[in-house]
Scaffold this active site. Structure first.
Site, PDB file in Angstrom:
ATOM      1  N   LYS A  53       2.915  -0.088 -11.552  1.00 58.66           N
ATOM      2  CA  LYS A  53       2.905   0.397 -10.233  1.00 58.66           C
ATOM      3  C   LYS A  53       4.157  -0.529  -9.923  1.00 58.66           C
ATOM      4  O   LYS A  53       5.582   0.453  -9.495  1.00 58.66           O
ATOM      5  CB  LYS A  53       1.749   0.328  -9.244  1.00 58.66           C
ATOM      6  CG  LYS A  53       0.984   1.006  -8.931  1.00 58.66           C
ATOM      7  CD  LYS A  53      -0.590   1.070  -8.223  1.00 58.66           C
ATOM      8  CE  LYS A  53      -1.353   1.881  -8.665  1.00 58.66           C
ATOM      9  NZ  LYS A  53      -2.769   1.243  -7.661  1.00 58.66           N
ATOM     10  N   GLN A  97      -5.159  -3.162  -4.885  1.00 59.21           N
ATOM     11  CA  GLN A  97      -5.970  -2.592  -5.996  1.00 59.21           C
ATOM     12  C   GLN A  97      -6.696  -2.827  -6.412  1.00 59.21           C
ATOM     13  O   GLN A  97      -8.318  -3.821  -5.808  1.00 59.21           O
ATOM     14  CB  GLN A  97      -5.430  -3.413  -7.312  1.00 59.21           C
ATOM     15  CG  GLN A  97      -5.614  -2.603  -8.465  1.00 59.21           C
ATOM     16  CD  GLN A  97      -5.055  -1.324  -8.940  1.00 59.21           C
ATOM     17  OE1 GLN A  97      -3.692  -1.178  -8.297  1.00 59.21           O
ATOM     18  NE2 GLN A  97      -5.863  -0.612  -9.187  1.00 59.21           N
ATOM     19  N   ASP A 120      -1.520   4.150   0.539  1.00 61.59           N
ATOM     20  CA  ASP A 120      -2.964   4.688  -0.368  1.00 61.59           C
ATOM     21  C   ASP A 120      -3.637   6.087   0.591  1.00 61.59           C
ATOM     22  O   ASP A 120      -4.383   5.987   0.191  1.00 61.59           O
ATOM     23  CB  ASP A 120      -4.021   3.383  -0.678  1.00 61.59           C
ATOM     24  CG  ASP A 120      -3.897   2.634  -2.189  1.00 61.59           C
ATOM     25  OD1 ASP A 120      -3.814   3.658  -3.230  1.00 61.59           O
ATOM     26  OD2 ASP A 120      -4.439   1.734  -2.512  1.00 61.59           O
TER      27      ASP A 120
END
Ligand code: GUN
Length: 284
Positions: A53, A97, A120
């Site tokens: 990422k 994460q 997200d």
């Protein structure tokens, strides 16, 4: 029949080239888009995802910051960092994460992220907006799957779609997006009886279970479009999906490979959401 590959690497590269241009345009107006990524613990797969990422941000001209904490970090340390990042004008997206170590309550961590930086799309506001068909940050993996359908010219209207897996990250938002696109959606999960019968009816089959090669060719309707969200490691260390690619590719019309299908698209759509967040903040 041999299925055509839905190539997430190629589509991702194409989209990311456009993102670089958008990021540079924003930077020329004094605002470089920025993403902060928080990683807690030593999960090997998460370490790889986070590294990918951050690298993808660099290539797309997006500023990134990475915060890594040991498994036993006090939750307050993470909450304090999120509060700091919420107030930081350089940061337009914050990603924690998942999965988190057991002593963390993931819901309360995600709810600590400012809604306008929730790239997200996991916060309740975003989930609700997605359900209502309102503008929102769309969770990156299902968003990437929708882009793969679009790029391959796969029409979803009136199709039977089956999503295997009911997670908040993939299964539920995927079902919602397919429904909004006009598909008739069935969500299967660990308590579904006769999974095979459901899968065999699917024109569109999305596997997001987390079990290596669980969906075999005999469970797939001839000509179905198959999206494999799984990233599993076999005993000999190779990556494989939730779909048994070897038997599925002779039955499906389109199929995503693992690796190289959904994975790169998840990262691509994270970049898209971060850019969108930066553009929104410029316009408010
Ligand atoms: N873990 C697996 N997929 C994801 C994702 O899309 N976002 C975050 N934050 N964690 C994940």
């Amino acid at each position: 029949m041999t299925a055509q590959l839905l190539d997430g690497v190629a589509l991702g590269q194409k989209l990311r080239a456009g993102f670089k241009q958008r990021a540079d345009e924003l930077a020329a107006q004094g605002m470089r888009p920025g993403l902060a990524v928080i990683l807690i613990g030593e999960d090997a797969a998460s370490q790889v995802y986070v590294r990918n990422k951050v690298n993808a941000c660099t290539q797309a001209g997006i500023h990134s910051e990475k915060y890594v904490y040991p498994c036993d970090v006090a939750p307050q340390v993470v909450f304090d960092k999120i509060a700091e990042l919420n107030a930081d004008a350089k940061i337009h997206g914050i990603l924690v994460q998942l999965p988190l170590p057991k002593h963390f309550d993931a819901d309360s961590v995600l709810e600590a992220i400012a809604p306008q930086k929730d790239v997200d799309g996991f916060r309740a506001e975003n989930v609700g907006a997605l359900m209502q068909g309102q503008p929102c940050f769309i969770p990156c993996t299902p968003y990437g799957a929708m882009k793969l359908f679009e790029a391959a010219g796969v029409s979803l209207k009136g199709k039977e779609a089956v999503v295997v897996g009911r997670s908040n990250i993939v299964g539920k938002p995927m079902a919602m997006l397919l429904m909004h696109a006009g598909a008739t959606v069935t969500v299967c999960h660990s308590q579904t009886s006769d999974l095979k019968a459901h899968c065999r009816r699917a024109d569109i089959l999305v596997a997001a279970i987390g079990k290596p090669k669980m969906i075999t060719g005999d469970m797939i309707k001839p000509g179905a479009v198959v999206i494999d969200v799984g990233i599993n490691r076999t005993a000999d260390g190779k990556l494989c999906g939730d779909v048994d690619f070897e038997s599925a590719k002779d039955v499906a019309s389109f199929i995503t490979p693992v690796p190289g299908g959904v994975g790169p698209m998840t990262i691509t759509m994270l970049l898209a959401n971060t850019l969108e967040s930066a553009e929104r903040s410029l316009n408010t």
